[in-house]
Structures are given as C-alpha cells and as structure tokens.
Scaffold this active site. Structure first.
Site, mmCIF file in Angstrom:
data_model
loop_
_atom_site.group_PDB
_atom_site.id
_atom_site.type_symbol
_atom_site.label_atom_id
_atom_site.label_comp_id
_atom_site.label_asym_id
_atom_site.label_seq_id
_atom_site.Cartn_x
_atom_site.Cartn_y
_atom_site.Cartn_z
ATOM 1 N N ARG A 131 -0.613 -8.722 13.232
ATOM 2 C CA ARG A 131 -1.158 -7.708 12.310
ATOM 3 C C ARG A 131 -2.030 -8.363 11.234
ATOM 4 N NH1 ARG A 131 4.188 -5.135 10.381
ATOM 5 N NH2 ARG A 131 2.923 -3.816 9.053
ATOM 6 N N ARG A 190 11.633 -7.563 3.734
ATOM 7 C CA ARG A 190 11.697 -6.146 4.069
ATOM 8 C C ARG A 190 12.606 -5.936 5.287
ATOM 9 N NH1 ARG A 190 5.949 -3.130 3.922
ATOM 10 N NH2 ARG A 190 5.775 -3.223 6.169
ATOM 11 N N ARG A 196 -9.393 1.026 9.278
ATOM 12 C CA ARG A 196 -9.018 -0.359 9.520
ATOM 13 C C ARG A 196 -10.098 -1.117 10.280
ATOM 14 N NH1 ARG A 196 -3.081 0.681 9.210
ATOM 15 N NH2 ARG A 196 -1.969 -1.282 9.399
ATOM 16 N N ARG A 250 11.441 -1.605 11.503
ATOM 17 C CA ARG A 250 10.237 -1.269 12.261
ATOM 18 C C ARG A 250 10.004 -2.296 13.361
ATOM 19 N NH1 ARG A 250 5.278 -0.005 8.256
ATOM 20 N NH2 ARG A 250 4.192 -1.016 9.977
ATOM 21 N N LYS A 303 0.831 -1.214 0.000
ATOM 22 C CA LYS A 303 0.000 0.000 0.000
ATOM 23 C C LYS A 303 0.864 1.262 0.000
ATOM 24 C CE LYS A 303 -2.255 -0.750 3.868
ATOM 25 N NZ LYS A 303 -1.693 -2.039 4.282
#
Ligand code: AMP
Length: 204
Positions: free
Chosen positions: A150, A127, A88, A139, A13
């Site tokens: 998540r 990532r 969300r 992160r 996204k």
C-alpha cells in the site's frame, strides 16, 4: 465545502476526517469503507474488490469512480463532503474534476497529511495489535506485507496526485506526525482561509 484528504495509509486520514465531519456537518466519503461494505455484501464487484484490497493493491479506477459518482449524488452530500481515500491516481483526480464539473461544482481545497514511512510502519503495527487486543477483527490489509504494498502504491500512484493539486493552487499540507489533537487544530487553521469569504453558516 468539498474537501479531499490526501495522505499515505496510516497517516490518520480517517480519524481526522471523522473530526472534520463533526465540525463541518458534511459527510465523510471513504472509498475504502464503501468498498469494504460492497465486499461484506458479497456482490460480485465487492468480492473482486476484496481480493485486490487484501493484497494492498488499488481497485480499478472505473470501479471506484462509479462508486464515488453515485455517492456524491445522495442528498446528504449536496452541501459538500470530505473525500477520504479518493482520488488515489491521476485518472481518478481527472475523473473527479469531470464529475463535479457536470454538476456545476468544484473542489474547494485538498489537504495532505505528511508522515514519514518508518512512523507509518510503527503506527500500522500498533493499529493491528490494538485491534487484536480488543478482540476486534483486524483489517486483512493491515499486515506488514500488504501495508508495504500500500505504501509503495501510494508512492508511485498517489503522490503525483498531490503535485497535480499543488499546481492548481488547491493543496495545503499538515504534519500528520504531531499528536492527534494538534493535527486537528492545524487542519482547522489550514482550512480557516477557505471560510473567510463565506459567512459562518456557509462555512459549515
Ligand atoms: P483505505 O481504507 O482508504 O486504506 O483503502 C483500503 C483499500 O481499498 C486500498 O488499499 C485499496 O485497495 C482500496 N481503495 C480505497 N480507495 C481506493 C481508490 N480511490 N482507488 C483504488 N482503490 C481504493
């Protein structure tokens, strides 16, 4: 153009929103980025949010809705915006409708990136590894445990949001597993009809 980008964590996204921003010249409003900024500023609300985010859970609706409500009143968002990571939950989606209605505005389109979960897990590991190799900070929620939370949160709380928008005729879906440039092109095609009744200038 007021656009919502939906999709599970790691679906791309952020990358795609950045590309749309360059094309449409409207701001990308990432609630994740806004919350990380609040956390970095070490405000009491930011520190509470940071703790929730590091577990991969959702920050309370009223906190996020307040952040978005303030942000969409900034002048750079007057012609439109791309919401990345919001709404969300169904209450957030309802709150967004209310917030826009009080400003005489409404959403134009909701674009969902579809990606299967195995591919997402691979992507998120990549990532984290890539960031570590470049010496960038990783992160705190890009670790397998928080990521699983998540994904689970997405399945339970955010997936119903796409059904909500589908029932209102606003939802378009694009395969997020294609190469990045193909996804970008497919998003452009999916959005093209939204501009067809407007001039090129209005379609920015
Ligand atoms: P993101 O950068 O979009 O992956 O968001 C990172 C984290 O920020 C999420 O896992 C949540 O903890 C929090 N967050 C971002 N957007 C929202 C939202 N709309 N509602 C609740 N929490 C959010």
């Amino acid at each position: 153009m007021r656009l919502v980008l939906l999709g599970p964590p790691g679906a791309g996204k952020g990358t795609q929103a950045t590309r749309r921003v360059a094309h449409l010249r409207i701001p990308q409003l990432s609630t994740g980025d806004m919350l990380r900024e609040a956390a970095a500023a070490r405000s009491p609300a930011g520190l509470r949010a940071a703790e929730i985010m590091s577990r991969g859970e959702l920050v309370p609706d009223d906190v996020v809705v307040a952040v978005v409500s303030t942000r969409i009143d900034r002048s750079d968002a007057s012609l439109g915006f791309i919401l990345d990571g919001f709404p969300r939950t169904l209450p957030q989606a309802a709150a967004l409708d209310r917030e826009l209605a009080t400003r005489g505005a409404k959403l134009d389109v909701v674009l969902e990136l579809k990606v299967d979960e195995d591919a997402l897990l691979k992507r998120i590991r990549g990532r984290a590894e890539e960031a570590a190799m470049k010496g960038e900070s990783v992160r705190s929620d890009d670790n397998p445990d928080a990521f699983k939370t998540r994904l689970d949160v997405y399945r339970r709380q955010t997936a119903p949001v796409s059904a909500y928008y589908r029932s209102r005729g606003l939802l378009k879906t694009v395969d997020g597993l294609e190469p990045i440039d193909v996804v970008t092109a497919n998003i452009a095609s999916a959005l093209a009809p939204c501009f067809s009744h407007q001039g090129e200038a209005a379609g920015r």
